[in-house]
Scaffold this motif. Sequence first.
Motif, PDB file in Angstrom:
ATOM      1  N   VAL A  90       0.852  -1.192   0.000  1.00 52.17           N
ATOM      2  CA  VAL A  90       0.000   0.000   0.000  1.00 52.17           C
ATOM      3  C   VAL A  90       0.886   1.239   0.000  1.00 52.17           C
ATOM      4  CG1 VAL A  90      -1.823   1.258   1.201  1.00 52.17           C
ATOM      5  CG2 VAL A  90      -1.787  -1.249   1.264  1.00 52.17           C
ATOM      6  N   TRP A  91       0.555   2.165  -0.895  1.00 47.26           N
ATOM      7  CA  TRP A  91       1.306   3.413  -1.010  1.00 47.26           C
ATOM      8  C   TRP A  91       0.326   4.564  -1.256  1.00 47.26           C
ATOM      9  CZ3 TRP A  91       4.677   5.445  -5.577  1.00 47.26           C
ATOM     10  CH2 TRP A  91       5.516   6.452  -5.110  1.00 47.26           C
ATOM     11  N   SER A  92       0.390   5.571  -0.433  1.00 49.71           N
ATOM     12  CA  SER A  92      -0.489   6.745  -0.549  1.00 49.71           C
ATOM     13  C   SER A  92      -1.960   6.351  -0.570  1.00 49.71           C
ATOM     14  CB  SER A  92      -0.131   7.548  -1.798  1.00 49.71           C
ATOM     15  OG  SER A  92       1.189   8.046  -1.722  1.00 49.71           O
ATOM     16  N   GLY A  93      -2.309   5.392   0.253  1.00 46.53           N
ATOM     17  CA  GLY A  93      -3.702   5.017   0.415  1.00 46.53           C
ATOM     18  C   GLY A  93      -4.277   4.103  -0.637  1.00 46.53           C
ATOM     19  N   ARG A  94      -3.478   3.656  -1.575  1.00 44.48           N
ATOM     20  CA  ARG A  94      -4.000   2.727  -2.577  1.00 44.48           C
ATOM     21  C   ARG A  94      -3.065   1.538  -2.735  1.00 44.48           C
ATOM     22  NH1 ARG A  94      -3.090   5.322  -8.576  1.00 44.48           N
ATOM     23  NH2 ARG A  94      -0.951   6.082  -8.276  1.00 44.48           N
ATOM     24  N   ILE A  95      -3.597   0.472  -3.273  1.00 42.72           N
ATOM     25  CA  ILE A  95      -2.807  -0.745  -3.439  1.00 42.72           C
ATOM     26  C   ILE A  95      -1.826  -0.551  -4.588  1.00 42.72           C
ATOM     27  CG2 ILE A  95      -2.884  -3.199  -4.007  1.00 42.72           C
ATOM     28  CD1 ILE A  95      -5.656  -3.265  -2.699  1.00 42.72           C
ATOM     29  N   ALA A  96      -0.537  -0.697  -4.282  1.00 44.85           N
ATOM     30  CA  ALA A  96       0.508  -0.517  -5.277  1.00 44.85           C
ATOM     31  C   ALA A  96       0.933  -1.834  -5.914  1.00 44.85           C
ATOM     32  CB  ALA A  96       1.732   0.153  -4.645  1.00 44.85           C
ATOM     33  N   ALA A  97       0.738  -2.956  -5.192  1.00 41.36           N
ATOM     34  CA  ALA A  97       1.154  -4.260  -5.713  1.00 41.36           C
ATOM     35  C   ALA A  97       0.416  -5.353  -4.963  1.00 41.36           C
ATOM     36  CB  ALA A  97       2.661  -4.445  -5.579  1.00 41.36           C
ATOM     37  N   VAL A  98       0.396  -6.510  -5.571  1.00 37.89           N
ATOM     38  CA  VAL A  98      -0.204  -7.689  -4.956  1.00 37.89           C
ATOM     39  C   VAL A  98       0.704  -8.885  -5.237  1.00 37.89           C
ATOM     40  CG1 VAL A  98      -1.585  -8.245  -7.015  1.00 37.89           C
ATOM     41  CG2 VAL A  98      -2.313  -9.092  -4.770  1.00 37.89           C
ATOM     42  N   ALA A  99       0.714  -9.840  -4.336  1.00 37.90           N
ATOM     43  CA  ALA A  99       1.453 -11.090  -4.527  1.00 37.90           C
ATOM     44  C   ALA A  99       0.899 -12.100  -3.542  1.00 37.90           C
ATOM     45  CB  ALA A  99       2.954 -10.893  -4.320  1.00 37.90           C
ATOM     46  N   ALA A 100       1.303 -13.346  -3.706  1.00 39.56           N
ATOM     47  CA  ALA A 100       0.820 -14.402  -2.821  1.00 39.56           C
ATOM     48  C   ALA A 100       1.975 -15.282  -2.386  1.00 39.56           C
ATOM     49  CB  ALA A 100      -0.253 -15.241  -3.522  1.00 39.56           C
ATOM     50  N   MET A 101       1.786 -15.934  -1.253  1.00 35.32           N
ATOM     51  CA  MET A 101       2.781 -16.861  -0.730  1.00 35.32           C
ATOM     52  C   MET A 101       2.069 -18.049  -0.105  1.00 35.32           C
ATOM     53  SD  MET A 101       5.664 -16.327   2.223  1.00 35.32           S
ATOM     54  CE  MET A 101       4.405 -16.190   3.503  1.00 35.32           C
ATOM     55  N   LEU A 102       2.525 -19.238  -0.446  1.00 31.20           N
ATOM     56  CA  LEU A 102       1.961 -20.459   0.103  1.00 31.20           C
ATOM     57  C   LEU A 102       3.053 -21.210   0.849  1.00 31.20           C
ATOM     58  CD1 LEU A 102      -0.428 -22.449   0.311  1.00 31.20           C
ATOM     59  CD2 LEU A 102       0.407 -23.502  -1.804  1.00 31.20           C
ATOM     60  N   LEU A 103       2.821 -21.504   2.130  1.00 29.04           N
ATOM     61  CA  LEU A 103       3.754 -22.287   2.936  1.00 29.04           C
ATOM     62  C   LEU A 103       3.382 -23.759   2.879  1.00 29.04           C
ATOM     63  CD1 LEU A 103       4.053 -20.002   6.104  1.00 29.04           C
ATOM     64  CD2 LEU A 103       5.853 -20.445   4.417  1.00 29.04           C
ATOM     65  N   ILE A 104       4.381 -24.591   2.565  1.00 26.94           N
ATOM     66  CA  ILE A 104       4.190 -26.039   2.532  1.00 26.94           C
ATOM     67  C   ILE A 104       5.348 -26.648   3.302  1.00 26.94           C
ATOM     68  CG2 ILE A 104       3.862 -28.078   1.085  1.00 26.94           C
ATOM     69  CD1 ILE A 104       3.323 -26.069  -1.234  1.00 26.94           C
ATOM     70  N   GLY A 105       5.101 -27.031   4.542  1.00 25.54           N
ATOM     71  CA  GLY A 105       6.181 -27.533   5.376  1.00 25.54           C
ATOM     72  C   GLY A 105       7.239 -26.467   5.573  1.00 25.54           C
TER      73      GLY A 105
END
Length: 229
Positions: free
Chosen positions: A46-61
Amino acid sequence: MLYFRRATEDDVPEIVSFTMDTWEWGDYIPRVIGRWVAERRAYVAVWSGRIAAVAAMLLIGKSAYLQGLRVRPELRGRGIGEAMTRFLLDEAKRGGASIATLLVAEWNAPSHKLVQKVGFKLRMYIYGGRPLGNSGGRCLSGVEAYEAVAEALGKSRGYACLPDEPWVCTALTPWDLLSRGTPCVDESLYIGRFSFGKARGDPGVDVTSLTPDGYKERYAAHFLYAIEL
């Protein structure tokens, strides 16, 4: 000021708005972001009140898989993608992961440059697409199944893709794979929608494999990168 947090359901429309036309063909993020948010694997910058980027992370063990990094077009070139990647690596360590991986399409030069700068190293190639449909062979169970999967992982240096989510590829144990699918053997071992040899499975859905053979429609090769945490 740039900061990071877990994505919420309220973020989905804004994320969809800047990921619909990433490439000429569009993007898969709008189709999956709702599920990723529900599974608590999605994060936003988040930058200046808006979403600047998105990503995901999945933990497996002890492994973490990073996926779907997208930066708002008008904010690219400001180091946001690198900052988000480093944030996710810190999150992975906090979650107990000792290694993180991600896939980059062979043609995506900017992403190759970014992940190499962060410290990721190329480990292998992953192929994906729609298979010819030549499934079959003999399926395994019990000790035989465990030994076959362990042997296959030994040859791939411990890397594989999930049987039920074949675009998630990381360092896995035999139990990680066996808990999600049944291994079968024909010319090579395959389990669910992932094959240690040529592509196997339903020609109507995506599969991944360690060799480029067995496809009726093969997408661009992907580079599997890894970094120790």
